[in-house]
Design a protein around this motif. Structure first.
Motif, PDB file in Angstrom:
ATOM      1  N   MET A  14     -10.157 -14.717 -13.961  1.00  0.00           N
ATOM      2  CA  MET A  14      -9.838 -14.688 -12.536  1.00  0.00           C
ATOM      3  C   MET A  14      -8.362 -14.350 -12.322  1.00  0.00           C
ATOM      4  O   MET A  14      -8.004 -13.602 -11.409  1.00  0.00           O
ATOM      5  CB  MET A  14     -10.173 -16.042 -11.901  1.00  0.00           C
ATOM      6  N   MET A  15      -7.507 -14.870 -13.175  1.00  0.00           N
ATOM      7  CA  MET A  15      -6.068 -14.622 -13.031  1.00  0.00           C
ATOM      8  C   MET A  15      -5.725 -13.146 -13.190  1.00  0.00           C
ATOM      9  O   MET A  15      -4.947 -12.592 -12.418  1.00  0.00           O
ATOM     10  CB  MET A  15      -5.290 -15.449 -14.060  1.00  0.00           C
ATOM     11  N   VAL A  16      -6.307 -12.511 -14.209  1.00  0.00           N
ATOM     12  CA  VAL A  16      -5.962 -11.100 -14.432  1.00  0.00           C
ATOM     13  C   VAL A  16      -6.609 -10.209 -13.375  1.00  0.00           C
ATOM     14  O   VAL A  16      -6.070  -9.134 -13.057  1.00  0.00           O
ATOM     15  CB  VAL A  16      -6.355 -10.634 -15.851  1.00  0.00           C
ATOM     16  N   ALA A  17      -7.746 -10.637 -12.823  1.00  0.00           N
ATOM     17  CA  ALA A  17      -8.353  -9.865 -11.732  1.00  0.00           C
ATOM     18  C   ALA A  17      -7.429  -9.876 -10.513  1.00  0.00           C
ATOM     19  O   ALA A  17      -7.219  -8.839  -9.867  1.00  0.00           O
ATOM     20  CB  ALA A  17      -9.714 -10.441 -11.366  1.00  0.00           C
ATOM     21  N   VAL A  18      -6.872 -11.039 -10.193  1.00  0.00           N
ATOM     22  CA  VAL A  18      -5.933 -11.138  -9.070  1.00  0.00           C
ATOM     23  C   VAL A  18      -4.683 -10.316  -9.357  1.00  0.00           C
ATOM     24  O   VAL A  18      -4.155  -9.636  -8.461  1.00  0.00           O
ATOM     25  CB  VAL A  18      -5.569 -12.615  -8.802  1.00  0.00           C
ATOM     26  N   LEU A  19      -4.216 -10.338 -10.607  1.00  0.00           N
ATOM     27  CA  LEU A  19      -3.052  -9.523 -10.975  1.00  0.00           C
ATOM     28  C   LEU A  19      -3.346  -8.050 -10.746  1.00  0.00           C
ATOM     29  O   LEU A  19      -2.503  -7.306 -10.230  1.00  0.00           O
ATOM     30  CB  LEU A  19      -2.689  -9.773 -12.434  1.00  0.00           C
ATOM     31  N   GLY A  20      -4.542  -7.609 -11.118  1.00  0.00           N
ATOM     32  CA  GLY A  20      -4.920  -6.224 -10.889  1.00  0.00           C
ATOM     33  C   GLY A  20      -4.947  -5.864  -9.418  1.00  0.00           C
ATOM     34  O   GLY A  20      -4.489  -4.788  -9.013  1.00  0.00           O
ATOM     35  N   VAL A  21      -5.462  -6.767  -8.593  1.00  0.00           N
ATOM     36  CA  VAL A  21      -5.485  -6.539  -7.144  1.00  0.00           C
ATOM     37  C   VAL A  21      -4.063  -6.405  -6.605  1.00  0.00           C
ATOM     38  O   VAL A  21      -3.758  -5.484  -5.832  1.00  0.00           O
ATOM     39  CB  VAL A  21      -6.219  -7.691  -6.436  1.00  0.00           C
ATOM     40  N   LEU A  22      -3.185  -7.303  -7.026  1.00  0.00           N
ATOM     41  CA  LEU A  22      -1.809  -7.280  -6.535  1.00  0.00           C
ATOM     42  C   LEU A  22      -1.074  -6.008  -6.956  1.00  0.00           C
ATOM     43  O   LEU A  22      -0.196  -5.520  -6.237  1.00  0.00           O
ATOM     44  CB  LEU A  22      -1.044  -8.506  -7.048  1.00  0.00           C
ATOM     45  N   ALA A  23      -1.441  -5.473  -8.130  1.00  0.00           N
ATOM     46  CA  ALA A  23      -0.755  -4.273  -8.623  1.00  0.00           C
ATOM     47  C   ALA A  23      -1.030  -3.054  -7.755  1.00  0.00           C
ATOM     48  O   ALA A  23      -0.244  -2.099  -7.760  1.00  0.00           O
ATOM     49  CB  ALA A  23      -1.187  -3.986 -10.064  1.00  0.00           C
ATOM     50  N   THR A  24      -2.132  -3.075  -6.996  1.00  0.00           N
ATOM     51  CA  THR A  24      -2.450  -1.927  -6.143  1.00  0.00           C
ATOM     52  C   THR A  24      -2.419  -2.294  -4.666  1.00  0.00           C
ATOM     53  O   THR A  24      -1.637  -1.743  -3.900  1.00  0.00           O
ATOM     54  CB  THR A  24      -3.829  -1.348  -6.507  1.00  0.00           C
ATOM     55  N   ALA A  25      -3.249  -3.248  -4.258  1.00  0.00           N
ATOM     56  CA  ALA A  25      -3.289  -3.622  -2.840  1.00  0.00           C
ATOM     57  C   ALA A  25      -1.935  -4.118  -2.360  1.00  0.00           C
ATOM     58  O   ALA A  25      -1.565  -3.912  -1.199  1.00  0.00           O
ATOM     59  CB  ALA A  25      -4.364  -4.689  -2.606  1.00  0.00           C
ATOM     60  N   GLY A  26      -1.196  -4.758  -3.263  1.00  0.00           N
ATOM     61  CA  GLY A  26       0.124  -5.252  -2.882  1.00  0.00           C
ATOM     62  C   GLY A  26       1.057  -4.138  -2.453  1.00  0.00           C
ATOM     63  O   GLY A  26       1.939  -4.335  -1.609  1.00  0.00           O
ATOM     64  N   GLU A  27       0.891  -2.932  -3.011  1.00  0.00           N
ATOM     65  CA  GLU A  27       1.753  -1.818  -2.635  1.00  0.00           C
ATOM     66  C   GLU A  27       1.434  -1.309  -1.233  1.00  0.00           C
ATOM     67  O   GLU A  27       2.312  -0.776  -0.559  1.00  0.00           O
ATOM     68  CB  GLU A  27       1.627  -0.688  -3.657  1.00  0.00           C
ATOM     69  N   TRP A  28       0.188  -1.437  -0.801  1.00  0.00           N
ATOM     70  CA  TRP A  28      -0.141  -1.037   0.569  1.00  0.00           C
ATOM     71  C   TRP A  28       0.401  -2.049   1.567  1.00  0.00           C
ATOM     72  O   TRP A  28       0.825  -1.679   2.650  1.00  0.00           O
ATOM     73  CB  TRP A  28      -1.650  -0.865   0.722  1.00  0.00           C
ATOM     74  N   SER A  29       0.410  -3.301   1.201  1.00  0.00           N
ATOM     75  CA  SER A  29       0.915  -4.317   2.126  1.00  0.00           C
ATOM     76  C   SER A  29       2.421  -4.236   2.286  1.00  0.00           C
ATOM     77  O   SER A  29       2.965  -4.569   3.342  1.00  0.00           O
ATOM     78  CB  SER A  29       0.514  -5.720   1.647  1.00  0.00           C
ATOM     79  N   THR A  30       3.134  -3.787   1.242  1.00  0.00           N
ATOM     80  CA  THR A  30       4.593  -3.686   1.324  1.00  0.00           C
ATOM     81  C   THR A  30       5.068  -2.297   1.734  1.00  0.00           C
ATOM     82  O   THR A  30       6.244  -2.114   2.034  1.00  0.00           O
ATOM     83  CB  THR A  30       5.225  -4.024  -0.040  1.00  0.00           C
ATOM     84  N   GLY A  31       4.177  -1.319   1.726  1.00  0.00           N
ATOM     85  CA  GLY A  31       4.564   0.043   2.064  1.00  0.00           C
ATOM     86  C   GLY A  31       5.062   0.843   0.883  1.00  0.00           C
ATOM     87  O   GLY A  31       5.404   2.025   1.028  1.00  0.00           O
ATOM     88  N   MET A  32       5.090   0.236  -0.324  1.00  0.00           N
ATOM     89  CA  MET A  32       5.575   0.947  -1.486  1.00  0.00           C
ATOM     90  C   MET A  32       4.650   2.099  -1.878  1.00  0.00           C
ATOM     91  O   MET A  32       5.075   3.063  -2.531  1.00  0.00           O
ATOM     92  CB  MET A  32       5.736  -0.009  -2.669  1.00  0.00           C
ATOM     93  N   ALA A  33       3.391   2.019  -1.475  1.00  0.00           N
ATOM     94  CA  ALA A  33       2.450   3.089  -1.812  1.00  0.00           C
ATOM     95  C   ALA A  33       2.925   4.430  -1.275  1.00  0.00           C
ATOM     96  O   ALA A  33       2.797   5.467  -1.936  1.00  0.00           O
ATOM     97  CB  ALA A  33       1.062   2.753  -1.274  1.00  0.00           C
ATOM     98  N   ARG A  34       3.477   4.436  -0.060  1.00  0.00           N
ATOM     99  CA  ARG A  34       3.956   5.687   0.520  1.00  0.00           C
ATOM    100  C   ARG A  34       5.077   6.292  -0.315  1.00  0.00           C
ATOM    101  O   ARG A  34       5.134   7.511  -0.514  1.00  0.00           O
ATOM    102  CB  ARG A  34       4.433   5.445   1.956  1.00  0.00           C
ATOM    103  N   ALA A  35       5.971   5.445  -0.789  1.00  0.00           N
ATOM    104  CA  ALA A  35       7.078   5.943  -1.618  1.00  0.00           C
ATOM    105  C   ALA A  35       6.557   6.487  -2.949  1.00  0.00           C
ATOM    106  O   ALA A  35       7.016   7.528  -3.438  1.00  0.00           O
ATOM    107  CB  ALA A  35       8.081   4.817  -1.863  1.00  0.00           C
TER     108      ALA A  35
END
Length: 263
Positions: A78-99
């Protein structure tokens, strides 16, 4: 010799695969959640392995030395699944995906680089954790039915299977994060579909449901980690293919959305 650059021209920046990989590697390890998650997986697995080794009493239901010793990895999943989510979805929430996609307009190399560095990091941590936890716990399990050595049939395969399970689970989380682009939605989907659905489906009295549920990530996990999979479980190879198929399908869906939709 003097090099003259025409006014009004912009020097081209060559994007290389190694450069994208380095960038994603730096971003992954700059997240505190990466360090916390992977350290928690290692500490929890080793800690529970020691507790199990110190308190274990022979039981006909708990007879696989690798699966029982590495019981903590089921929480680490479960921990590594959440880490995987944060590695991608987290970039959309912070706007880093656009950069990221402004620097790499083709987009897909970013997704593949994220998958490569996360998968490699989680596999390495999982492999070291498994090969440390197993022999340490075995010092406490001497004389029990779980006593085993690295040279016994299926043990080394089970330890490598444990690392592969963690790595593919992390990639499944990464794919869900990139597909749904929402941390709560991706984590909720993982918990609901991967963790809860197989348990609920056991209540449905149809043979085809029981057969289908054997090829869900949760049920494939036990077979992949076991030295001797239980009767009726998928083979280790079947379990590995199952996890590869789930992670691959979700990553493929994320790739399609990435190409066809706006950031």
């Amino acid at each position: 010799m003097t090099t003259i650059t025409a006014i009004g021209t912009t020097p081209r920046h060559r994007i290389s695969a190694s450069g994208v990989l380095r960038s994603e590697w730096t971003k992954l390890w700059s997240l505190r959640s990466t360090w916390y998650s992977l350290a928690s997986v290692a500490v929890l697995t080793l800690g529970l392995g020691l507790v199990i080794g110190a308190t274990y009493e022979d039981s006909p239901e708990l007879d696989d030395p690798v699966l029982v010793t590495l019981f903590g990895l089921q929480f680490g999943q479960m921990m590594v699944a959440v880490l995987g989510v944060l590695a991608t979805a987290g970039e959309w929430s912070t706007g880093m995906a656009r950069a990221s996609f402004a620097a790499v307009p083709r987009r897909l190399p970013v997704l593949w680089a994220k998958a490569a560095v996360l998968g490699a990091a989680v596999f390495a941590v999982g492999l070291v954790t498994a090969f440390v936890t197993f022999p340490v716990a075995q010092q406490l399990l001497a004389g029990t039915q779980l006593e085993a050595a690295l040279g016994d049939d299926g043990v080394v395969r089970g330890l490598f299977g444990a690392a592969a399970m963690l790595s593919l689970t992390a990639l499944l989380g990464l794919g869900l994060g990139a597909l749904l682009r929402s941390t709560p939605a991706a984590i909720g989907t993982f918990v609901g579909v991967v963790m809860i659905l197989p348990q609920v489906a056991r209540l449905i009295p149809y043979d085809w449901v029981d057969t289908a549920m054997k090829y869900t990530p949760l049920n494939a996990t036990d077979a992949l980690i076991s030295a001797s999979p239980a009767h009726g479980s998928p083979t280790p190879l079947g379990a590995l293919i199952t996890l590869l198929a789930w992670a691959g399908a979700v990553l493929a869906g994320a790739a399609v959305r990435l190409v066809r939709s706006d950031v």
